[in-house]
Motif scaffolding. Sequence first.
Motif, PDB file in Angstrom:
ATOM      1  N   VAL A  39       0.500  -1.400   0.239  1.00  0.00           N
ATOM      2  CA  VAL A  39      -0.121  -0.145  -0.138  1.00  0.00           C
ATOM      3  C   VAL A  39       0.921   0.842  -0.114  1.00  0.00           C
ATOM      4  O   VAL A  39       0.400   2.078  -0.713  1.00  0.00           O
ATOM      5  N   THR A  40       1.712   1.246   0.840  1.00  0.00           N
ATOM      6  CA  THR A  40       2.877   2.391   0.852  1.00  0.00           C
ATOM      7  C   THR A  40       3.788   2.293  -0.586  1.00  0.00           C
ATOM      8  O   THR A  40       4.092   3.417  -0.825  1.00  0.00           O
ATOM      9  N   HIS A  41       4.226   1.242  -0.841  1.00  0.00           N
ATOM     10  CA  HIS A  41       5.114   1.617  -2.257  1.00  0.00           C
ATOM     11  C   HIS A  41       4.291   1.923  -3.592  1.00  0.00           C
ATOM     12  O   HIS A  41       4.569   2.626  -4.005  1.00  0.00           O
ATOM     13  N   GLY A  42       2.743   1.469  -3.958  1.00  0.00           N
ATOM     14  CA  GLY A  42       1.461   1.890  -4.415  1.00  0.00           C
ATOM     15  C   GLY A  42       1.849   3.696  -4.326  1.00  0.00           C
ATOM     16  O   GLY A  42       2.096   4.263  -5.406  1.00  0.00           O
ATOM     17  N   GLY A  43       2.049   4.362  -3.088  1.00  0.00           N
ATOM     18  CA  GLY A  43       2.237   5.540  -2.885  1.00  0.00           C
ATOM     19  C   GLY A  43       1.342   6.868  -3.377  1.00  0.00           C
ATOM     20  O   GLY A  43       1.849   7.686  -3.421  1.00  0.00           O
ATOM     21  N   GLY A  44      -0.030   5.954  -3.572  1.00  0.00           N
ATOM     22  CA  GLY A  44      -0.765   7.452  -3.833  1.00  0.00           C
ATOM     23  C   GLY A  44      -1.412   8.322  -2.548  1.00  0.00           C
ATOM     24  O   GLY A  44      -1.008   9.130  -2.396  1.00  0.00           O
ATOM     25  N   TYR A  45      -1.049   7.915  -1.638  1.00  0.00           N
ATOM     26  CA  TYR A  45      -1.326   8.056  -0.534  1.00  0.00           C
ATOM     27  C   TYR A  45      -0.255   9.314   0.318  1.00  0.00           C
ATOM     28  O   TYR A  45      -0.253  10.424   0.350  1.00  0.00           O
ATOM     29  N   VAL A  46       1.087   8.984   0.359  1.00  0.00           N
ATOM     30  CA  VAL A  46       2.942   9.558  -0.107  1.00  0.00           C
ATOM     31  C   VAL A  46       2.373  10.327  -1.240  1.00  0.00           C
ATOM     32  O   VAL A  46       2.648  11.603  -1.164  1.00  0.00           O
ATOM     33  N   GLU A  47       2.046  10.476  -2.137  1.00  0.00           N
ATOM     34  CA  GLU A  47       1.715  11.200  -3.339  1.00  0.00           C
ATOM     35  C   GLU A  47       1.389  12.730  -3.753  1.00  0.00           C
ATOM     36  O   GLU A  47       1.283  13.884  -3.189  1.00  0.00           O
ATOM     37  N   ASP A  48      -0.199  12.017  -2.382  1.00  0.00           N
ATOM     38  CA  ASP A  48      -1.065  13.337  -1.516  1.00  0.00           C
ATOM     39  C   ASP A  48       0.160  14.400  -0.735  1.00  0.00           C
ATOM     40  O   ASP A  48       0.055  14.746  -0.638  1.00  0.00           O
ATOM     41  N   PHE A  49       0.398  13.119  -0.079  1.00  0.00           N
ATOM     42  CA  PHE A  49       0.929  14.116   1.294  1.00  0.00           C
ATOM     43  C   PHE A  49       2.324  14.964   1.137  1.00  0.00           C
ATOM     44  O   PHE A  49       2.075  15.787   1.306  1.00  0.00           O
ATOM     45  N   GLU A  50       2.369  14.808  -0.213  1.00  0.00           N
ATOM     46  CA  GLU A  50       3.819  15.492  -0.502  1.00  0.00           C
ATOM     47  C   GLU A  50       2.985  17.142  -1.142  1.00  0.00           C
ATOM     48  O   GLU A  50       3.409  18.221  -1.374  1.00  0.00           O
ATOM     49  N   LEU A  51       1.922  16.294  -1.568  1.00  0.00           N
ATOM     50  CA  LEU A  51       1.070  17.927  -2.693  1.00  0.00           C
ATOM     51  C   LEU A  51       1.107  18.812  -1.661  1.00  0.00           C
ATOM     52  O   LEU A  51       1.108  20.155  -1.798  1.00  0.00           O
ATOM     53  N   TYR A  52       0.324  18.106  -0.959  1.00  0.00           N
ATOM     54  CA  TYR A  52       0.041  18.832   0.109  1.00  0.00           C
ATOM     55  C   TYR A  52       0.707  19.870   1.158  1.00  0.00           C
ATOM     56  O   TYR A  52       1.263  20.993   1.816  1.00  0.00           O
ATOM     57  N   LEU A  53       2.594  19.168   1.249  1.00  0.00           N
ATOM     58  CA  LEU A  53       3.556  19.768   1.726  1.00  0.00           C
ATOM     59  C   LEU A  53       3.854  20.868   0.319  1.00  0.00           C
ATOM     60  O   LEU A  53       4.537  21.803   1.734  1.00  0.00           O
ATOM     61  N   PHE A  54       4.440  20.733  -0.436  1.00  0.00           N
ATOM     62  CA  PHE A  54       4.702  21.560  -1.448  1.00  0.00           C
ATOM     63  C   PHE A  54       3.551  22.778  -1.516  1.00  0.00           C
ATOM     64  O   PHE A  54       4.297  23.918  -1.410  1.00  0.00           O
ATOM     65  N   ALA A  55       1.968  22.317  -1.266  1.00  0.00           N
ATOM     66  CA  ALA A  55       1.426  23.741  -1.598  1.00  0.00           C
ATOM     67  C   ALA A  55       1.368  24.043  -0.288  1.00  0.00           C
ATOM     68  O   ALA A  55       0.487  25.781  -0.374  1.00  0.00           O
ATOM     69  N   ARG A  56       1.184  23.128   1.061  1.00  0.00           N
ATOM     70  CA  ARG A  56       0.868  24.503   2.568  1.00  0.00           C
ATOM     71  C   ARG A  56       1.906  24.964   2.784  1.00  0.00           C
ATOM     72  O   ARG A  56       1.711  25.864   3.525  1.00  0.00           O
ATOM     73  N   HIS A  57       3.184  24.285   2.959  1.00  0.00           N
ATOM     74  CA  HIS A  57       4.908  24.880   3.637  1.00  0.00           C
ATOM     75  C   HIS A  57       5.494  24.873   2.178  1.00  0.00           C
ATOM     76  O   HIS A  57       6.600  24.758   2.032  1.00  0.00           O
ATOM     77  N   PRO A  58       5.033  26.101   1.334  1.00  0.00           N
ATOM     78  CA  PRO A  58       5.842  26.414   0.542  1.00  0.00           C
ATOM     79  C   PRO A  58       7.896  26.916   0.953  1.00  0.00           C
ATOM     80  O   PRO A  58       8.622  27.252   0.042  1.00  0.00           O
ATOM     81  N   GLU A  59       7.453  27.140   1.807  1.00  0.00           N
ATOM     82  CA  GLU A  59       9.176  27.890   2.578  1.00  0.00           C
ATOM     83  C   GLU A  59       9.556  26.917   2.624  1.00  0.00           C
ATOM     84  O   GLU A  59      10.886  26.829   2.771  1.00  0.00           O
ATOM     85  N   ARG A  60       9.619  25.877   2.722  1.00  0.00           N
ATOM     86  CA  ARG A  60      10.066  25.112   3.628  1.00  0.00           C
ATOM     87  C   ARG A  60      10.614  23.912   2.594  1.00  0.00           C
ATOM     88  O   ARG A  60       9.498  23.445   1.386  1.00  0.00           O
ATOM     89  N   LYS A  61      11.538  22.970   2.673  1.00  0.00           N
ATOM     90  CA  LYS A  61      12.004  22.809   2.114  1.00  0.00           C
ATOM     91  C   LYS A  61      12.123  21.017   2.053  1.00  0.00           C
ATOM     92  O   LYS A  61      13.243  20.349   2.950  1.00  0.00           O
ATOM     93  N   PHE A  62      11.074  20.077   2.058  1.00  0.00           N
ATOM     94  CA  PHE A  62      10.837  18.779   2.715  1.00  0.00           C
ATOM     95  C   PHE A  62      11.812  17.982   1.549  1.00  0.00           C
ATOM     96  O   PHE A  62      11.060  17.767   0.570  1.00  0.00           O
ATOM     97  N   GLU A  63      11.933  16.878   1.945  1.00  0.00           N
ATOM     98  CA  GLU A  63      12.251  15.439   1.428  1.00  0.00           C
ATOM     99  C   GLU A  63      11.501  14.391   2.057  1.00  0.00           C
ATOM    100  O   GLU A  63      11.601  14.038   3.386  1.00  0.00           O
TER     101      GLU A  63
END
Length: 326
Positions: A39-63
Amino acid sequence: MRPLPLFFALLLALCASTLHAADNFLPGVKRIVFLGDSVTHGGGYVEDFELYLFARHPERKFEVIDIGLSSETVSGLSEDGHAGGKFPRPDLHERLDRALPKTKPDLVFACYGMNDGIYLPLDEARFAKFREGMDWLHDKVTAAGAQIIHVTPPTFHALSARPGPDAEGKMPTSLLGGYNLVLDRYAAWLLEQRSKGWRVIDIHGPMNAFIDAQRKTNPDFVFAKDGVHPNADGHALIADQLIAALVPGDAAWWQKFRTDLAANPKGAELRKLVHQHVHMLGDAWLSDIGHKRPGVAQGLPVPEAEAKAAELEGKIRALVTELPPH
Protein backbone atom coordinates in the motif's frame (compact mmCIF):
# COMPACT_ATOMS: atom_id res chain seq x y z
CA MET A 1 8.33 57.23 16.18
CA ARG A 2 4.92 57.33 14.52
CA PRO A 3 2.74 54.20 14.91
CA LEU A 4 2.24 52.05 11.84
CA PRO A 5 -1.02 52.48 9.95
CA LEU A 6 -3.54 49.84 10.98
CA PHE A 7 -3.39 47.99 7.63
CA PHE A 8 0.39 47.52 7.80
CA ALA A 9 0.25 46.51 11.45
CA LEU A 10 -2.31 43.83 10.62
CA LEU A 11 -0.23 42.69 7.64
CA LEU A 12 2.87 42.32 9.79
CA ALA A 13 0.90 40.41 12.40
CA LEU A 14 -0.45 38.08 9.71
CA CYS A 15 3.04 37.45 8.33
CA ALA A 16 4.38 36.77 11.81
CA SER A 17 1.49 34.39 12.46
CA THR A 18 2.11 32.56 9.17
CA LEU A 19 5.81 32.18 9.87
CA HIS A 20 5.06 30.99 13.38
CA ALA A 21 2.64 28.38 12.03
CA ALA A 22 5.22 27.21 9.47
CA ASP A 23 7.86 26.85 12.16
CA ASN A 24 5.48 24.85 14.33
CA PHE A 25 4.65 22.31 11.62
CA LEU A 26 6.91 19.29 12.12
CA PRO A 27 9.67 21.38 13.71
CA GLY A 28 13.19 20.24 12.89
CA VAL A 29 11.93 17.85 10.21
CA LYS A 30 13.31 17.98 6.69
CA ARG A 31 13.65 14.37 5.47
CA ILE A 32 10.57 12.16 5.81
CA VAL A 33 10.79 8.43 5.11
CA PHE A 34 7.74 6.21 4.58
CA LEU A 35 8.05 2.54 5.50
CA GLY A 36 5.37 -0.03 4.76
CA ASP A 37 4.14 -2.77 2.47
CA SER A 38 2.54 -2.67 -0.99
CA VAL A 39 0.00 0.00 0.00
CA THR A 40 2.87 2.34 0.84
CA HIS A 41 4.93 1.16 -2.14
CA GLY A 42 1.97 2.02 -4.39
CA GLY A 43 2.50 5.51 -3.09
CA GLY A 44 -0.85 7.19 -3.69
CA TYR A 45 -1.23 8.54 -0.17
CA VAL A 46 2.46 9.49 -0.08
CA GLU A 47 1.96 11.51 -3.26
CA ASP A 48 -1.03 13.29 -1.74
CA PHE A 49 0.95 14.05 1.40
CA GLU A 50 3.88 15.41 -0.60
CA LEU A 51 1.51 17.57 -2.65
CA TYR A 52 0.11 18.94 0.61
CA LEU A 53 3.65 19.84 1.73
CA PHE A 54 4.41 21.65 -1.53
CA ALA A 55 1.13 23.55 -1.54
CA ARG A 56 0.70 24.35 2.15
CA HIS A 57 4.32 24.82 3.18
CA PRO A 58 6.11 26.21 0.10
CA GLU A 59 8.65 27.98 2.33
CA ARG A 60 9.91 24.64 3.67
CA LYS A 61 12.07 22.24 1.66
CA PHE A 62 10.94 18.78 2.71
CA GLU A 63 12.41 15.59 1.28
CA VAL A 64 9.97 12.69 1.00
CA ILE A 65 11.35 9.17 0.46
CA ASP A 66 8.91 6.31 -0.04
CA ILE A 67 10.66 2.99 0.55
CA GLY A 68 7.58 0.84 1.10
CA LEU A 69 8.13 -2.71 -0.15
CA SER A 70 5.40 -4.97 -1.50
CA SER A 71 4.61 -8.11 0.53
CA GLU A 72 6.75 -6.96 3.46
CA THR A 73 6.00 -7.62 7.12
CA VAL A 74 7.33 -6.19 10.37
CA SER A 75 6.55 -9.49 12.10
CA GLY A 76 8.99 -11.54 10.00
CA LEU A 77 6.23 -14.02 9.18
CA SER A 78 5.42 -15.57 5.83
CA GLU A 79 2.84 -18.16 4.87
CA ASP A 80 3.79 -21.46 3.24
CA GLY A 81 3.73 -21.17 -0.53
CA HIS A 82 3.70 -17.38 -0.61
CA ALA A 83 3.74 -16.05 -4.19
CA GLY A 84 3.20 -19.58 -5.47
CA GLY A 85 6.26 -20.72 -3.57
CA LYS A 86 8.55 -18.36 -5.49
CA PHE A 87 9.76 -16.39 -2.47
CA PRO A 88 8.86 -15.77 1.19
CA ARG A 89 7.54 -12.42 2.29
CA PRO A 90 10.34 -9.89 2.74
CA ASP A 91 11.05 -9.01 6.36
CA LEU A 92 11.75 -5.42 7.45
CA HIS A 93 14.35 -6.81 9.88
CA GLU A 94 16.51 -7.69 6.87
CA ARG A 95 16.88 -4.12 5.60
CA LEU A 96 16.12 -1.59 8.35
CA ASP A 97 19.71 -1.46 9.62
CA ARG A 98 20.74 -0.36 6.12
CA ALA A 99 17.77 1.89 5.45
CA LEU A 100 18.10 4.15 8.47
CA PRO A 101 21.79 5.08 8.18
CA LYS A 102 21.50 5.51 4.42
CA THR A 103 18.37 7.69 4.32
CA LYS A 104 19.05 9.50 7.63
CA PRO A 105 15.40 10.44 8.26
CA ASP A 106 14.19 13.11 10.64
CA LEU A 107 10.75 11.51 10.66
CA VAL A 108 9.50 8.03 9.73
CA PHE A 109 5.92 7.08 8.94
CA ALA A 110 5.45 3.32 9.38
CA CYS A 111 2.36 1.49 8.14
CA TYR A 112 2.34 -2.27 8.73
CA GLY A 113 -0.18 -4.94 9.67
CA MET A 114 -1.98 -5.85 6.46
CA ASN A 115 0.40 -8.73 5.71
CA ASP A 116 1.40 -9.50 9.30
CA GLY A 117 -1.70 -11.54 10.11
CA ILE A 118 -0.94 -13.68 7.02
CA TYR A 119 -4.62 -13.43 5.96
CA LEU A 120 -5.61 -16.00 8.60
CA PRO A 121 -7.87 -15.80 11.67
CA LEU A 122 -6.54 -14.07 14.78
CA ASP A 123 -3.79 -16.11 16.39
CA GLU A 124 -1.95 -15.10 19.56
CA ALA A 125 1.45 -16.28 18.29
CA ARG A 126 1.15 -14.25 15.08
CA PHE A 127 -0.22 -11.27 17.00
CA ALA A 128 2.74 -11.46 19.39
CA LYS A 129 5.19 -11.37 16.47
CA PHE A 130 3.46 -8.25 15.15
CA ARG A 131 3.73 -6.55 18.55
CA GLU A 132 7.37 -7.55 18.92
CA GLY A 133 8.13 -6.23 15.45
CA MET A 134 6.47 -2.92 16.15
CA ASP A 135 8.33 -2.50 19.45
CA TRP A 136 11.59 -3.31 17.65
CA LEU A 137 10.85 -0.86 14.83
CA HIS A 138 9.94 1.92 17.27
CA ASP A 139 13.14 1.41 19.26
CA LYS A 140 15.34 1.23 16.15
CA VAL A 141 14.01 4.47 14.67
CA THR A 142 14.23 6.42 17.91
CA ALA A 143 17.74 5.07 18.58
CA ALA A 144 18.73 6.42 15.15
CA GLY A 145 17.70 9.89 16.32
CA ALA A 146 14.51 10.11 14.24
CA GLN A 147 10.89 10.60 15.16
CA ILE A 148 8.40 7.89 14.26
CA ILE A 149 4.68 8.06 13.59
CA HIS A 150 2.92 4.72 13.38
CA VAL A 151 -0.06 4.37 11.05
CA THR A 152 -2.69 1.71 11.70
CA PRO A 153 -3.18 -0.81 8.87
CA PRO A 154 -5.70 -0.07 6.12
CA THR A 155 -8.99 -1.93 6.01
CA PHE A 156 -9.32 -5.35 4.40
CA HIS A 157 -12.71 -5.42 2.68
CA ALA A 158 -13.01 -7.91 -0.15
CA LEU A 159 -16.63 -8.31 -1.25
CA SER A 160 -16.02 -12.00 -1.89
CA ALA A 161 -15.54 -12.43 1.85
CA ARG A 162 -18.62 -10.53 2.99
CA PRO A 163 -21.06 -12.49 5.16
CA GLY A 164 -24.57 -13.44 4.06
CA PRO A 165 -27.86 -12.70 5.78
CA ASP A 166 -28.74 -14.26 9.13
CA ALA A 167 -31.57 -16.72 9.75
CA GLU A 168 -34.11 -13.90 9.58
CA GLY A 169 -32.73 -12.65 6.28
CA LYS A 170 -31.10 -9.55 7.80
CA MET A 171 -27.65 -8.41 6.77
CA PRO A 172 -25.16 -7.75 9.59
CA THR A 173 -24.71 -4.18 10.80
CA SER A 174 -21.21 -4.14 9.29
CA LEU A 175 -20.04 -6.04 6.24
CA LEU A 176 -16.44 -5.74 7.42
CA GLY A 177 -15.80 -9.17 8.88
CA GLY A 178 -13.34 -11.94 8.12
CA TYR A 179 -9.67 -10.96 8.03
CA ASN A 180 -10.51 -7.36 8.83
CA LEU A 181 -11.34 -8.49 12.38
CA VAL A 182 -7.64 -9.35 12.75
CA LEU A 183 -6.66 -5.89 11.53
CA ASP A 184 -9.20 -4.36 13.92
CA ARG A 185 -7.25 -5.92 16.78
CA TYR A 186 -3.85 -4.95 15.39
CA ALA A 187 -5.03 -1.37 14.94
CA ALA A 188 -6.53 -1.28 18.45
CA TRP A 189 -3.23 -2.44 19.95
CA LEU A 190 -1.32 0.26 18.09
CA LEU A 191 -3.71 2.92 19.34
CA GLU A 192 -3.22 1.62 22.89
CA GLN A 193 0.48 2.45 22.56
CA ARG A 194 -0.39 6.14 22.68
CA SER A 195 -0.47 5.67 26.45
CA LYS A 196 3.29 4.97 26.22
CA GLY A 197 3.89 8.17 24.30
CA TRP A 198 3.81 6.68 20.80
CA ARG A 199 2.48 8.87 18.03
CA VAL A 200 -0.13 6.82 16.20
CA ILE A 201 -2.43 7.97 13.39
CA ASP A 202 -5.54 5.89 12.84
CA ILE A 203 -6.54 5.20 9.24
CA HIS A 204 -8.14 1.82 9.93
CA GLY A 205 -11.09 3.13 11.92
CA PRO A 206 -11.94 5.93 9.48
CA MET A 207 -11.71 3.53 6.52
CA ASN A 208 -14.03 1.08 8.29
CA ALA A 209 -16.51 3.84 9.04
CA PHE A 210 -16.45 5.26 5.51
CA ILE A 211 -16.95 1.87 3.87
CA ASP A 212 -19.80 1.00 6.24
CA ALA A 213 -21.48 4.33 5.49
CA GLN A 214 -21.16 3.87 1.74
CA ARG A 215 -22.51 0.31 1.85
CA LYS A 216 -25.76 1.52 3.38
CA THR A 217 -26.72 2.73 -0.09
CA ASN A 218 -24.23 0.80 -2.22
CA PRO A 219 -23.63 -2.70 -0.82
CA ASP A 220 -20.90 -3.34 -3.40
CA PHE A 221 -18.76 -0.33 -2.44
CA VAL A 222 -15.03 -1.02 -2.18
CA PHE A 223 -11.82 0.96 -2.07
CA ALA A 224 -9.88 -2.18 -2.99
CA LYS A 225 -11.21 -4.77 -5.43
CA ASP A 226 -8.83 -7.35 -3.99
CA GLY A 227 -9.56 -6.24 -0.43
CA VAL A 228 -5.99 -5.03 0.08
CA HIS A 229 -4.82 -2.35 -2.34
CA PRO A 230 -6.89 0.86 -2.16
CA ASN A 231 -7.81 2.82 -5.26
CA ALA A 232 -7.09 6.55 -5.58
CA ASP A 233 -10.03 7.44 -3.34
CA GLY A 234 -8.79 5.05 -0.66
CA HIS A 235 -5.31 6.56 -0.79
CA ALA A 236 -6.86 10.02 -0.60
CA LEU A 237 -8.68 9.05 2.59
CA ILE A 238 -5.40 7.84 4.10
CA ALA A 239 -3.68 11.13 3.25
CA ASP A 240 -6.66 13.03 4.67
CA GLN A 241 -6.19 11.27 8.00
CA LEU A 242 -2.45 12.01 8.13
CA ILE A 243 -3.01 15.69 7.44
CA ALA A 244 -5.94 16.01 9.84
CA ALA A 245 -3.99 14.29 12.60
CA LEU A 246 -0.93 16.51 12.16
CA VAL A 247 -2.78 19.80 11.63
CA PRO A 248 -6.50 19.49 12.41
CA GLY A 249 -7.12 23.00 11.14
CA ASP A 250 -5.79 22.07 7.71
CA ALA A 251 -8.34 19.34 7.02
CA ALA A 252 -10.88 21.70 5.46
CA TRP A 253 -8.14 23.59 3.60
CA TRP A 254 -6.84 20.36 2.08
CA GLN A 255 -10.31 19.21 1.05
CA LYS A 256 -10.93 22.48 -0.75
CA PHE A 257 -7.48 22.39 -2.37
CA ARG A 258 -8.10 18.91 -3.73
CA THR A 259 -11.54 19.86 -5.04
CA ASP A 260 -10.20 22.98 -6.73
CA LEU A 261 -7.24 21.06 -8.16
CA ALA A 262 -9.53 18.47 -9.74
CA ALA A 263 -11.33 21.28 -11.58
CA ASN A 264 -8.11 23.05 -12.61
CA PRO A 265 -6.75 22.32 -16.13
CA LYS A 266 -3.25 22.10 -14.64
CA GLY A 267 -4.28 19.73 -11.87
CA ALA A 268 -3.56 16.54 -13.80
CA GLU A 269 -0.13 17.80 -14.84
CA LEU A 270 0.74 18.71 -11.25
CA ARG A 271 -0.31 15.32 -9.96
CA LYS A 272 1.68 13.57 -12.69
CA LEU A 273 4.82 15.49 -11.72
CA VAL A 274 4.37 14.66 -8.03
CA HIS A 275 3.87 10.98 -8.93
CA GLN A 276 7.10 10.97 -10.92
CA HIS A 277 8.94 12.79 -8.13
CA VAL A 278 7.89 10.35 -5.40
CA HIS A 279 8.54 7.19 -7.38
CA MET A 280 11.84 8.27 -8.92
CA LEU A 281 13.34 8.95 -5.50
CA GLY A 282 11.64 5.98 -3.86
CA ASP A 283 12.79 3.48 -6.47
CA ALA A 284 16.34 4.83 -6.31
CA TRP A 285 16.58 4.56 -2.53
CA LEU A 286 14.87 1.17 -2.46
CA SER A 287 17.45 -0.20 -4.88
CA ASP A 288 20.33 1.48 -3.07
CA ILE A 289 19.28 0.04 0.30
CA GLY A 290 18.67 -3.39 -1.16
CA HIS A 291 16.03 -6.00 -0.37
CA LYS A 292 15.10 -9.60 -1.10
CA ARG A 293 11.83 -9.17 -2.97
CA PRO A 294 11.94 -10.20 -6.65
CA GLY A 295 10.07 -8.25 -9.30
CA VAL A 296 10.71 -4.74 -8.01
CA ALA A 297 11.77 -2.18 -10.62
CA GLN A 298 15.41 -1.18 -10.45
CA GLY A 299 15.82 2.48 -9.59
CA LEU A 300 18.37 4.97 -10.84
CA PRO A 301 21.55 5.58 -8.87
CA VAL A 302 20.60 7.92 -6.02
CA PRO A 303 22.68 10.93 -7.22
CA GLU A 304 21.13 10.69 -10.69
CA ALA A 305 17.64 10.34 -9.25
CA GLU A 306 18.17 13.31 -6.94
CA ALA A 307 19.30 15.47 -9.86
CA LYS A 308 16.25 14.54 -11.92
CA ALA A 309 14.00 14.96 -8.89
CA ALA A 310 15.34 18.48 -8.38
CA GLU A 311 14.24 19.35 -11.92
CA LEU A 312 10.79 17.93 -11.24
CA GLU A 313 10.59 19.84 -7.98
CA GLY A 314 11.24 23.08 -9.81
CA LYS A 315 8.35 22.35 -12.17
CA ILE A 316 6.08 21.36 -9.26
CA ARG A 317 6.82 24.55 -7.34
CA ALA A 318 6.25 26.65 -10.43
CA LEU A 319 2.86 25.04 -11.05
CA VAL A 320 1.83 25.41 -7.42
CA THR A 321 2.54 29.12 -7.51
CA GLU A 322 0.32 29.46 -10.57
CA LEU A 323 -2.67 27.99 -8.77
CA PRO A 324 -5.29 30.33 -7.28
CA PRO A 325 -4.45 31.30 -3.68
CA HIS A 326 -5.91 29.23 -0.87
